[in-house]
Design a protein around this motif. Sequence first.
Motif, mmCIF file in Angstrom:
data_model
loop_
_atom_site.group_PDB
_atom_site.id
_atom_site.type_symbol
_atom_site.label_atom_id
_atom_site.label_comp_id
_atom_site.label_asym_id
_atom_site.label_seq_id
_atom_site.Cartn_x
_atom_site.Cartn_y
_atom_site.Cartn_z
ATOM 1 N N THR D 68 34.042 71.500 31.834
ATOM 2 C CA THR D 68 33.963 72.527 32.509
ATOM 3 C C THR D 68 33.502 72.215 33.998
ATOM 4 O OG1 THR D 68 31.769 73.059 31.929
ATOM 5 C CG2 THR D 68 34.554 74.517 31.011
ATOM 6 N N GLY D 69 33.934 70.672 34.271
ATOM 7 C CA GLY D 69 34.000 70.405 35.673
ATOM 8 C C GLY D 69 33.767 69.291 35.738
ATOM 9 N N TYR D 70 32.794 68.645 37.313
ATOM 10 C CA TYR D 70 32.135 67.318 37.061
ATOM 11 C C TYR D 70 31.501 66.945 35.539
ATOM 12 C CZ TYR D 70 27.981 69.007 38.652
ATOM 13 O OH TYR D 70 26.708 69.909 38.264
ATOM 14 N N LEU D 71 30.780 65.411 36.205
ATOM 15 C CA LEU D 71 30.829 64.650 34.779
ATOM 16 C C LEU D 71 30.727 63.817 35.385
ATOM 17 C CD1 LEU D 71 32.790 64.022 31.263
ATOM 18 C CD2 LEU D 71 30.973 64.683 31.358
ATOM 19 N N GLY D 96 39.755 71.257 35.870
ATOM 20 C CA GLY D 96 39.524 71.193 37.095
ATOM 21 C C GLY D 96 39.880 69.758 37.524
ATOM 22 N N SER D 97 39.567 69.639 38.752
ATOM 23 C CA SER D 97 40.174 68.515 39.091
ATOM 24 C C SER D 97 39.093 66.957 39.285
ATOM 25 C CB SER D 97 40.803 68.381 40.884
ATOM 26 O OG SER D 97 39.272 69.184 41.549
ATOM 27 N N CYS D 98 38.181 67.645 38.981
ATOM 28 C CA CYS D 98 36.860 66.891 39.643
ATOM 29 C C CYS D 98 37.244 65.697 37.838
ATOM 30 C CB CYS D 98 35.609 67.631 38.604
ATOM 31 S SG CYS D 98 35.202 67.593 39.958
ATOM 32 N N THR D 99 37.664 66.024 36.866
ATOM 33 C CA THR D 99 37.835 65.940 35.143
ATOM 34 C C THR D 99 39.113 64.801 35.566
ATOM 35 O OG1 THR D 99 39.087 67.373 34.719
ATOM 36 C CG2 THR D 99 36.991 66.853 33.410
ATOM 37 N N LEU D 100 40.215 65.339 36.415
ATOM 38 C CA LEU D 100 41.321 64.263 36.469
ATOM 39 C C LEU D 100 41.119 63.514 37.507
ATOM 40 C CD1 LEU D 100 43.533 67.200 37.134
ATOM 41 C CD2 LEU D 100 44.141 65.229 35.797
ATOM 42 N N ASN D 101 40.760 63.494 38.663
ATOM 43 C CA ASN D 101 40.201 62.029 39.300
ATOM 44 C C ASN D 101 39.302 62.287 40.519
ATOM 45 O OD1 ASN D 101 41.093 64.511 41.044
ATOM 46 N ND2 ASN D 101 42.721 63.561 42.034
ATOM 47 N N LEU D 123 44.080 68.331 27.291
ATOM 48 C CA LEU D 123 45.514 69.277 28.242
ATOM 49 C C LEU D 123 44.249 69.091 29.426
ATOM 50 C CD1 LEU D 123 47.899 71.283 28.368
ATOM 51 C CD2 LEU D 123 45.673 73.046 27.888
ATOM 52 N N TYR D 124 45.133 68.904 31.005
ATOM 53 C CA TYR D 124 44.084 69.133 31.738
ATOM 54 C C TYR D 124 44.901 70.364 32.756
ATOM 55 C CZ TYR D 124 42.322 64.870 32.154
ATOM 56 O OH TYR D 124 41.816 63.117 32.334
ATOM 57 N N ILE D 125 43.725 71.028 33.176
ATOM 58 C CA ILE D 125 43.975 72.678 34.648
ATOM 59 C C ILE D 125 43.448 72.008 35.302
ATOM 60 C CG2 ILE D 125 43.643 74.837 34.396
ATOM 61 C CD1 ILE D 125 41.742 74.814 31.621
ATOM 62 N N ALA D 126 45.073 72.090 36.396
ATOM 63 C CA ALA D 126 44.500 72.192 38.024
ATOM 64 C C ALA D 126 43.855 72.787 38.490
ATOM 65 C CB ALA D 126 45.807 71.428 38.313
#
Lengths: 606, 302, 173, 183
Positions: D68-71, D96-101, D123-126
């Motif tokens: 759930t968020g930045y790592l 969220g975008s943190c895990t995406l990019n 699965l990603y959630i934007a």
Amino acid sequence: MMTMIILFMIASILFAYVLSLKEPKWGAYATLIVSLAGLVGVSLLRGSVGETVSFYYLHFTVTTIGWYFSMILLTVYFTATFFHPFWMDQLIYPAAYNALFLLSLAGTVGLFFAQDLMTLFICWETAVWSSMLIVQQGKSRQAAWVYFVMSAIGSMATLFAILLTIFMSGTTMITDAFIYFMGSPALGGLVFGAFILSGLTKMGIFPFHVWLPLAHGSAPHTFSPVLSGGLVKMGAYIAYLSVAVFPAYQVFGDQLMLQGVPLPIYALMLLGGVSIVYGTLRAIQQDDAKRLLAYSSVANGGYILIGILMLDQMAFAGGLMHVLNHAVASAAAFLAMAAVAKRTGTTKMSELGGMIHRMPVTYVVYLIAIISMAGIPPMGGFVSKWLIFQGLSHRGLIFLATAAAFGSIGSYLYVFRPLSAVFLGQLAPKYEKIKEADPLMLIGMLLLTAMSLLLGIVPNVVLRTIAQIQIELGIDPIMIKGTITATQNGSVNMLSVFTVFGFGFLLILILFLVLPKSRRVGLMDTYTSAEFIHTPELLHYGHHFYAPFERLYEKWPSVLPLYQRLSLKLKEMGEWAETFFFHAEPNRAVFWMVLLVILITVGGAR
Amino acid sequence: MTLMSFVYGFLAILGAFVFQTSLTGINRKVTARLQKRRGPKWYQQFIDIFKAFSKSSITHGWVYDFGAIMALGGIAATVIFIPVAGFQSFPGLDNIFVISYVLAVGMLGMAMSAAGSGNPWASIGVSRALTNMLAYDIPFMVIVFTLIYQHQTGSVSELAALQQGAGIWGWNAFQLPLGGLVAVIALFGMLGKKPFDSFIAPAEIASGPMVEYGGKQLGMMFTLHELMTFIEVSLILNLFFGGGETLWVYLLKYAVLYTFTNIVSGVMPRFKIDQAVTFFYKVPLGLALVQGLLVIFGGWGY
Amino acid sequence: MTNSTNNWIECLKKETGLEAKEGTASLQYVLDVDKQEAHQTLAYLKRAGFGQLSLLTCIDWIEQGTFQLIFILMHWELGHHLIVRALLDRENPEFTTITDIYPGAAYYEREVYEFFGVHFRGSAVYQKPLFLERWDDMPPLRKDFDPQAYSDGKFPKREHPHVFKANVVEVTE
Amino acid sequence: MQVTTKNDRSLWEVIGDYFRANSIWMKWYCTGCGAIEMPPTMTSRFDMEQLGMGPMATPRQADVLLITGYLSTKTLRRVIYSYEQMQDPKYVVGFGSCTLNGGIYYDSYATINQLDQYLPVDLYIAGCMPRPEAIMNSFATLIEMIKKGEARGWKHYQENYDWYKANQMDSLGEVIIHDEFHE
């Protein structure tokens, strides 16, 4: 037959002593063989009930109850001797240990077969003194002292009761002498109280329990099982004598009756109830496994006392059977702890852990022992506790029943503690290398395990003997039919219980095996809230296992300070008296001596 | 003891599992409605259990598996002992002490298995569970002693049968109202329902004894929980609410009793374990002793 | 302001010649000290009642070429906060450990070393890693450390048509 | 990097996937700000339990790991440790975008930028952060994926274990930390 056994015992004591002087290990094996021979010999006596033997002033007779108790004692002694060969190098005086071990065995067996009161007392003292000298070879000398003082209180009271009985009735034979008090309730009450006192101190009934954890905790590891499983049961025999042979219910017949129990006996039973609760609570607190088991002996002594004092169809049978069940279970538990101590050098639960991965058989022995001790089917302890419960609820003794229930559920807490802290949990790296106990030790322990299991599945084997004892006493015997054990409030078929349990286990085993196999992971691969921990000791939960519960009663007063203050006062008094007689100035001693001489002369002249 | 007995026993286990699991699912919906949610499907609990069985699993050594088997085996065997509407697979084995002590085999197995995983949360959970047991069982046992004294029988089916025939007022819960109250409070402790659920507190000690279970062992623990619930509710139902004359009456009463505990626990906070002990030893134990004394010395209930 | 409040200020002035100024918040004071006399001043302040070291941290003044060590002390009886500041040379940041005055400072010193590279002479433990597990570059809170470059080199990035670089707008009065 | 696309499940797996799709227990590791979107998703407004989902206390019991968020790198080590303690089949959802990019932390020295380099994300959630509606929608998608047997990240992780490990080592040095606080 009887003569042969007695002579054999006495001869073997000397033999074991001489042999041990030469080579302690041989002496240890000698104790094993002697106790086995004793076990076989006494078991053959079953058929010769009523046989009497006299040695000068000592008179013995074979009774069913004496046979039953001796068999229990001999079993415990016999299984404990399997450990002796491994402990000889840890003792200071191995020869004395072996000889005293057999002497205490001879004393206890003699006690159970004693026909007259003086024999009873002599055998009693033999067992007490020899065991006291063994306890002294353990960790603490003070423990032996406390043990001795507590026993002395009981012994003196009993000696008083015995002398009074002999003086009043004019006979020394136990059965004949005690009948005399049927006619004199006041004197009978005094004799009853004084006589049973030694039983109470020996069983560690509250408030005489202080010696038990001290002596059990610090005795040599091989002797603790005998103390708890064997010698404590001498107290049960005294309790039996003072309520069944001594006509206690008739003597107190005109007292206030509570649900059919005379008030003095009820008061003693309440003491038993207090012992159950107190022993349970204190056992929960202990960190040393042996002290924990010692306090559990206090609690179980309460059950036995209550059961025997009931002198009825159900609870009495339960009490007598519990003597056997607890002896077997407690000896097995102590022996398992001794095996652990042999390998690791400690019995402190907070320092151990994960022993199951190194000593699985010892674990099974301990597991079966505690299942029996906690009274969970299908082990022996369940049947006897069930009988006691049935008796208590039948009579409506609600406070005792509450205490019994508390001790029963509370025993889950304290027996689980060593299971979890010693055998389960994380294995400390320093114990990574240890091995399973020696095969000879395992044989001794597994014998007791098999007995616990058998007693649970076919309890009627033992109950048949108990029924005979009840018939001899003239009370309704416990009803047994095939594998069914029946009471007035319902029956139980332990074989069926075992079968149904096995059926359930089998069903689930099949389910378990059908499902995919599990992957084996290490003990340290465990959920730690996602934190990395590399120290097994930190992941082991062994300190203050029941901390929230212990905190509820840790501030409760203990009787120990009271005893300590008492002993301090006694010491001061002794020192004060000493200054009169043995002062540094010689003239004071001379004065006392002269006074003594004058007194003797004057008294003698008269 | 014939072969049919074992077949009936197996069917009893299966029936108890199906019934209690459906009821748990329905009660999850009830709880959801209490909280203004839609809640899961009524058969959600089945899906959860079967899903757990379908996953891969780990083991921490033989005692971890053996304890789990012993736990579920012991509990399954206990279900066989329970008389349901007067029917028993093995007649004569329904002594109240036998049932409550055979139940302990399962609990010991579970405790052993949990502690065998080597996880400290599990040990803390076990320590709390045992303390909780010491708390609720004493008042309950006192009432059981009273019942046995009053009726001079320790057989659960006989105790249930004795209450039938006189309508609702024949039930022990109304004959001995204090005792009935104590039994229902003890039932909350037995079931581990709030406010006595500190031993499986998920956020506090990571669900306690269950912490290391996954896959088939978790499925077994869930099954065990359903069966144990069946045993405990049945025990209270038989002893205090007259059991059931027919199976349908029995199941209906059972559903009502279970749903009642569920609704009450749905609005409760959680006791700390020492608070639970203090509570049980103050209120229910006091009530139980008063009830016992009234029956034994006051002749109440004759 | 009562007499007792100003007591330590006056005594400090009398004994060491240093003057504590009032800070921006109430009950807050600021004291600038030399690097050399910081140690004895702190020892004096602890005796004067500042028993608690609330924080030890550092600021990188890259333009001036200095590091500024910040000690926040607290006086429990008066409720005063005292910010003691000392300047260090940025090229060769060295300071004497204060763990003999405030033993708890050991962890703060490790943190400051880890994030700024300030050496604390006399402490045996200040070089042990604290927060940054397996850090392998220059201390990351120095202003001349480029996090973008580090991140690009260390953590793979998703190929993306958009540019996520922030557009920095200079605000002029 | 080996990519598996073929979907040949046995009958038992199909049945198992049906159960797994309808009972998703989450190990909800609160790594960042997205954790605050979960309480409304769980409670009466959105009621995640109607999908058969619920929170679980330990990774052993859980099926899905929510990031759930930045790592941060420190957290990533613990997340990998937790993920490997979960039982197969297991799924990962990145929030969220943190895990995406990397999101707004794209240039931080302490946070990773792309989760699927280290763990197999199903699965990603934007969104920054995704709202409960988006979360519920994504869970419905996840359920469909599991039912069809498309959520095969865990298998992918097993098959390409070396690739994932190499990525983890490049960014983290070592996953299981040995230092004075963990001995």
